[in-house]
Design a protein around this motif. Sequence first.
Motif, PDB file in Angstrom:
ATOM      1  N   LYS A 235       3.514 -20.193 -41.563  1.00  0.00           N
ATOM      2  CA  LYS A 235       3.814 -19.689 -40.221  1.00  0.00           C
ATOM      3  C   LYS A 235       4.910 -18.624 -40.285  1.00  0.00           C
ATOM      4  CE  LYS A 235       2.728 -23.923 -37.635  1.00  0.00           C
ATOM      5  NZ  LYS A 235       3.255 -24.897 -36.645  1.00  0.00           N
ATOM      6  N   PRO A 236       4.563 -17.398 -40.628  1.00  0.00           N
ATOM      7  CA  PRO A 236       5.572 -16.336 -40.615  1.00  0.00           C
ATOM      8  C   PRO A 236       5.924 -15.948 -39.180  1.00  0.00           C
ATOM      9  CG  PRO A 236       3.423 -15.436 -41.159  1.00  0.00           C
ATOM     10  CD  PRO A 236       3.256 -16.923 -41.095  1.00  0.00           C
ATOM     11  N   PHE A 237       7.119 -15.403 -38.987  1.00  0.00           N
ATOM     12  CA  PHE A 237       7.515 -14.912 -37.665  1.00  0.00           C
ATOM     13  C   PHE A 237       6.812 -13.578 -37.409  1.00  0.00           C
ATOM     14  CE2 PHE A 237      11.161 -17.666 -38.771  1.00  0.00           C
ATOM     15  CZ  PHE A 237      11.141 -18.497 -37.662  1.00  0.00           C
ATOM     16  N   ARG A 238       5.764 -13.629 -36.541  1.00  0.00           N
ATOM     17  CA  ARG A 238       4.955 -12.435 -36.285  1.00  0.00           C
ATOM     18  C   ARG A 238       4.746 -12.160 -34.805  1.00  0.00           C
ATOM     19  NH1 ARG A 238      -0.154 -13.561 -40.196  1.00  0.00           N
ATOM     20  NH2 ARG A 238       0.120 -15.640 -39.319  1.00  0.00           N
ATOM     21  N   THR A 239       5.317 -12.984 -33.937  1.00  0.00           N
ATOM     22  CA  THR A 239       5.145 -12.783 -32.504  1.00  0.00           C
ATOM     23  C   THR A 239       6.416 -13.212 -31.789  1.00  0.00           C
ATOM     24  OG1 THR A 239       3.674 -13.218 -30.618  1.00  0.00           O
ATOM     25  CG2 THR A 239       4.096 -15.059 -32.126  1.00  0.00           C
ATOM     26  N   PHE A 240       6.405 -13.235 -30.470  1.00  0.00           N
ATOM     27  CA  PHE A 240       7.596 -13.551 -29.688  1.00  0.00           C
ATOM     28  C   PHE A 240       8.118 -14.954 -30.015  1.00  0.00           C
ATOM     29  CE2 PHE A 240       5.402 -10.296 -27.241  1.00  0.00           C
ATOM     30  CZ  PHE A 240       6.449  -9.442 -26.882  1.00  0.00           C
ATOM     31  N   VAL A 241       9.438 -15.081 -30.056  1.00  0.00           N
ATOM     32  CA  VAL A 241      10.044 -16.348 -30.462  1.00  0.00           C
ATOM     33  C   VAL A 241       9.813 -17.462 -29.444  1.00  0.00           C
ATOM     34  CG1 VAL A 241      11.813 -15.248 -31.874  1.00  0.00           C
ATOM     35  CG2 VAL A 241      12.265 -15.665 -29.442  1.00  0.00           C
ATOM     36  N   GLU A 242       9.460 -17.115 -28.205  1.00  0.00           N
ATOM     37  CA  GLU A 242       9.265 -18.148 -27.187  1.00  0.00           C
ATOM     38  C   GLU A 242       8.022 -19.006 -27.430  1.00  0.00           C
ATOM     39  OE1 GLU A 242      11.260 -14.778 -24.718  1.00  0.00           O
ATOM     40  OE2 GLU A 242       9.911 -14.938 -26.441  1.00  0.00           O
TER      41      GLU A 242
ATOM     42  N   ARG B  22      -3.567 -15.514 -27.081  1.00  0.00           N
ATOM     43  CA  ARG B  22      -3.928 -16.653 -26.217  1.00  0.00           C
ATOM     44  C   ARG B  22      -2.692 -17.472 -25.853  1.00  0.00           C
ATOM     45  NH1 ARG B  22      -6.523 -21.262 -29.449  1.00  0.00           N
ATOM     46  NH2 ARG B  22      -4.287 -21.461 -29.892  1.00  0.00           N
ATOM     47  N   ASP B  23      -1.818 -17.720 -26.822  1.00  0.00           N
ATOM     48  CA  ASP B  23      -0.632 -18.543 -26.577  1.00  0.00           C
ATOM     49  C   ASP B  23       0.378 -17.816 -25.689  1.00  0.00           C
ATOM     50  OD1 ASP B  23      -1.792 -20.481 -28.092  1.00  0.00           O
ATOM     51  OD2 ASP B  23      -0.524 -20.196 -29.864  1.00  0.00           O
ATOM     52  N   ILE B  24       0.502 -16.508 -25.856  1.00  0.00           N
ATOM     53  CA  ILE B  24       1.391 -15.728 -24.980  1.00  0.00           C
ATOM     54  C   ILE B  24       0.897 -15.804 -23.537  1.00  0.00           C
ATOM     55  CG2 ILE B  24       2.185 -13.400 -24.406  1.00  0.00           C
ATOM     56  CD1 ILE B  24       2.116 -12.788 -27.430  1.00  0.00           C
ATOM     57  N   LYS B  25      -0.408 -15.624 -23.351  1.00  0.00           N
ATOM     58  CA  LYS B  25      -0.992 -15.706 -22.006  1.00  0.00           C
ATOM     59  C   LYS B  25      -0.751 -17.084 -21.399  1.00  0.00           C
ATOM     60  CE  LYS B  25      -5.304 -14.955 -19.469  1.00  0.00           C
ATOM     61  NZ  LYS B  25      -5.234 -16.224 -18.724  1.00  0.00           N
ATOM     62  N   SER B  26      -0.955 -18.145 -22.179  1.00  0.00           N
ATOM     63  CA  SER B  26      -0.741 -19.503 -21.686  1.00  0.00           C
ATOM     64  C   SER B  26       0.719 -19.720 -21.314  1.00  0.00           C
ATOM     65  CB  SER B  26      -1.170 -20.504 -22.763  1.00  0.00           C
ATOM     66  OG  SER B  26      -0.933 -21.817 -22.347  1.00  0.00           O
ATOM     67  N   TYR B  27       1.630 -19.215 -22.125  1.00  0.00           N
ATOM     68  CA  TYR B  27       3.065 -19.353 -21.854  1.00  0.00           C
ATOM     69  C   TYR B  27       3.435 -18.670 -20.537  1.00  0.00           C
ATOM     70  CZ  TYR B  27       8.125 -18.828 -22.479  1.00  0.00           C
ATOM     71  OH  TYR B  27       9.499 -18.837 -22.295  1.00  0.00           O
ATOM     72  N   LEU B  28       2.935 -17.461 -20.332  1.00  0.00           N
ATOM     73  CA  LEU B  28       3.233 -16.725 -19.102  1.00  0.00           C
ATOM     74  C   LEU B  28       2.559 -17.370 -17.894  1.00  0.00           C
ATOM     75  CD1 LEU B  28       2.909 -13.071 -20.467  1.00  0.00           C
ATOM     76  CD2 LEU B  28       5.019 -14.258 -19.832  1.00  0.00           C
ATOM     77  N   ASP B  29       1.346 -17.878 -18.086  1.00  0.00           N
ATOM     78  CA  ASP B  29       0.656 -18.588 -16.996  1.00  0.00           C
ATOM     79  C   ASP B  29       1.503 -19.756 -16.495  1.00  0.00           C
ATOM     80  OD1 ASP B  29      -1.754 -17.281 -16.371  1.00  0.00           O
ATOM     81  OD2 ASP B  29      -2.717 -18.077 -18.171  1.00  0.00           O
ATOM     82  N   ASN B  30       2.070 -20.515 -17.408  1.00  0.00           N
ATOM     83  CA  ASN B  30       2.884 -21.673 -17.031  1.00  0.00           C
ATOM     84  C   ASN B  30       4.215 -21.255 -16.403  1.00  0.00           C
ATOM     85  OD1 ASN B  30       0.978 -23.522 -17.989  1.00  0.00           O
ATOM     86  ND2 ASN B  30       1.823 -23.489 -20.051  1.00  0.00           N
ATOM     87  N   ALA B  31       4.854 -20.251 -17.002  1.00  0.00           N
ATOM     88  CA  ALA B  31       6.166 -19.828 -16.511  1.00  0.00           C
ATOM     89  C   ALA B  31       6.088 -19.150 -15.145  1.00  0.00           C
ATOM     90  CB  ALA B  31       6.821 -18.887 -17.525  1.00  0.00           C
ATOM     91  N   LEU B  32       4.973 -18.498 -14.852  1.00  0.00           N
ATOM     92  CA  LEU B  32       4.809 -17.764 -13.589  1.00  0.00           C
ATOM     93  C   LEU B  32       3.728 -18.402 -12.718  1.00  0.00           C
ATOM     94  CD1 LEU B  32       4.955 -14.173 -15.136  1.00  0.00           C
ATOM     95  CD2 LEU B  32       6.727 -15.232 -13.711  1.00  0.00           C
ATOM     96  N   ALA B  33       3.596 -19.718 -12.822  1.00  0.00           N
ATOM     97  CA  ALA B  33       2.512 -20.426 -12.130  1.00  0.00           C
ATOM     98  C   ALA B  33       2.497 -20.141 -10.629  1.00  0.00           C
ATOM     99  CB  ALA B  33       2.630 -21.923 -12.381  1.00  0.00           C
ATOM    100  N   GLU B  34       3.669 -20.129  -9.983  1.00  0.00           N
ATOM    101  CA  GLU B  34       3.723 -19.902  -8.531  1.00  0.00           C
ATOM    102  C   GLU B  34       3.234 -18.508  -8.172  1.00  0.00           C
ATOM    103  OE1 GLU B  34       7.509 -20.779  -6.888  1.00  0.00           O
ATOM    104  OE2 GLU B  34       7.521 -22.870  -7.549  1.00  0.00           O
ATOM    105  N   ARG B  35       3.658 -17.517  -8.939  1.00  0.00           N
ATOM    106  CA  ARG B  35       3.233 -16.131  -8.683  1.00  0.00           C
ATOM    107  C   ARG B  35       1.736 -15.974  -8.932  1.00  0.00           C
ATOM    108  NH1 ARG B  35       7.067 -13.718  -5.600  1.00  0.00           N
ATOM    109  NH2 ARG B  35       9.079 -13.507  -6.640  1.00  0.00           N
ATOM    110  N   VAL B  36       1.233 -16.638  -9.979  1.00  0.00           N
ATOM    111  CA  VAL B  36      -0.192 -16.549 -10.301  1.00  0.00           C
ATOM    112  C   VAL B  36      -1.024 -17.199  -9.201  1.00  0.00           C
ATOM    113  CG1 VAL B  36      -1.986 -17.307 -11.909  1.00  0.00           C
ATOM    114  CG2 VAL B  36       0.195 -16.446 -12.795  1.00  0.00           C
ATOM    115  N   GLN B  37      -0.618 -18.374  -8.741  1.00  0.00           N
ATOM    116  CA  GLN B  37      -1.361 -19.082  -7.700  1.00  0.00           C
ATOM    117  C   GLN B  37      -1.333 -18.314  -6.371  1.00  0.00           C
ATOM    118  OE1 GLN B  37       0.358 -22.992  -7.590  1.00  0.00           O
ATOM    119  NE2 GLN B  37      -0.345 -23.515  -9.673  1.00  0.00           N
TER     120      GLN B  37
END
Length: 235
Positions: free
Chosen positions: A171-178, A212-227
Motif C-alpha cells: 500500500k504505497p501512498f498514492r492518493t489523498f491521506v483521508e 471510488r473511495d474518494i467519491k464514497s468519502y465525499l458522499d459521506n462527508a457531504l451527505a446533507e448537501r448531496v441529499q
Amino acid sequence: MIKEAIEKILGLAEIQTTKIGEQVYTSSQLSRVTASLTDTLKVRNLSGIIDYLKNDFDKHLPVIIHVESPTKVNVLTGFNRDLSRSELVVATAILPEIRFGGYYDIESFNILLQSCFVSTEIRESILRIVGNVRDENVTTFGDDGVSQQVTAKTGVATVEAVKLPNPVWLKPFRTFVEIEQPESAFVFRMKDGPSAALFEADGGAWKIIAIRDIKSYLDNALAERVQAGEVVIVG
C-alpha cells in the motif's frame, strides 16, 4: 469638418443589416462579450473541499464535484450562458516521490518502504529480507526462470538462501491521506549490488479503487448537501 466627424461617429453607432439572397450582412463587426469565470481556490486535501462546500462561502451552490484522478478533485459550477463552467476549487494531493521500476540500493530501498508505504505484514517481511542480506550476489532458480533468492541472515547465527516473495501486495501512498491507500500487486526484484526494485503489476486497477473511495468519502462527508441536490459527485 467637425460636423462630418460627428455624422461619421453617429453612422458607426447605427448598426444596419442587409439581406442579400439568403445571407444577412451587417454594417459593423460584433464581438461577443463572454461571461466572467471565477478564480480557482487551490487546496491540498479533501477536507478543504468539504469545509468550503459546507460553509458555502461564495454562495455558488449547486456544484459538481469531479473526481478526476486519485490525486486531483475539482469543484465546478453549472454551465453559464456561454456553456462554460467555473472551477471553484481544485484539490491536489501532496505525495512522496516513489520511483517504481527503478532499482534502489538496499539502504535507500529500506527507507523508501518505511517512509512511503503503509505498514503491513508484507512490507515488514520485505524489510526483514533486504535488511538481512549478507551477500551482494542475487541468484535465479526454479523452472520459471524468474524466481530469485538471496543469501540472508535468518537467525542469531544462521545464514541461508532466502526466496524472494512474488508478487507482493503493498500500500504505497498514492492518493489523498483521508482515504485508505489502495493495495495492489508489485513484482519485487533484486540484482547484484545488491539493489532492489518494485514494478507495478495490477494494470492501474488501483486508480479505479482510489477514485471510488474518494467519491464514497465525499458522499459521506457531504451527505446533507448531496441529499438536498446542492452537490453532485461524479468519478
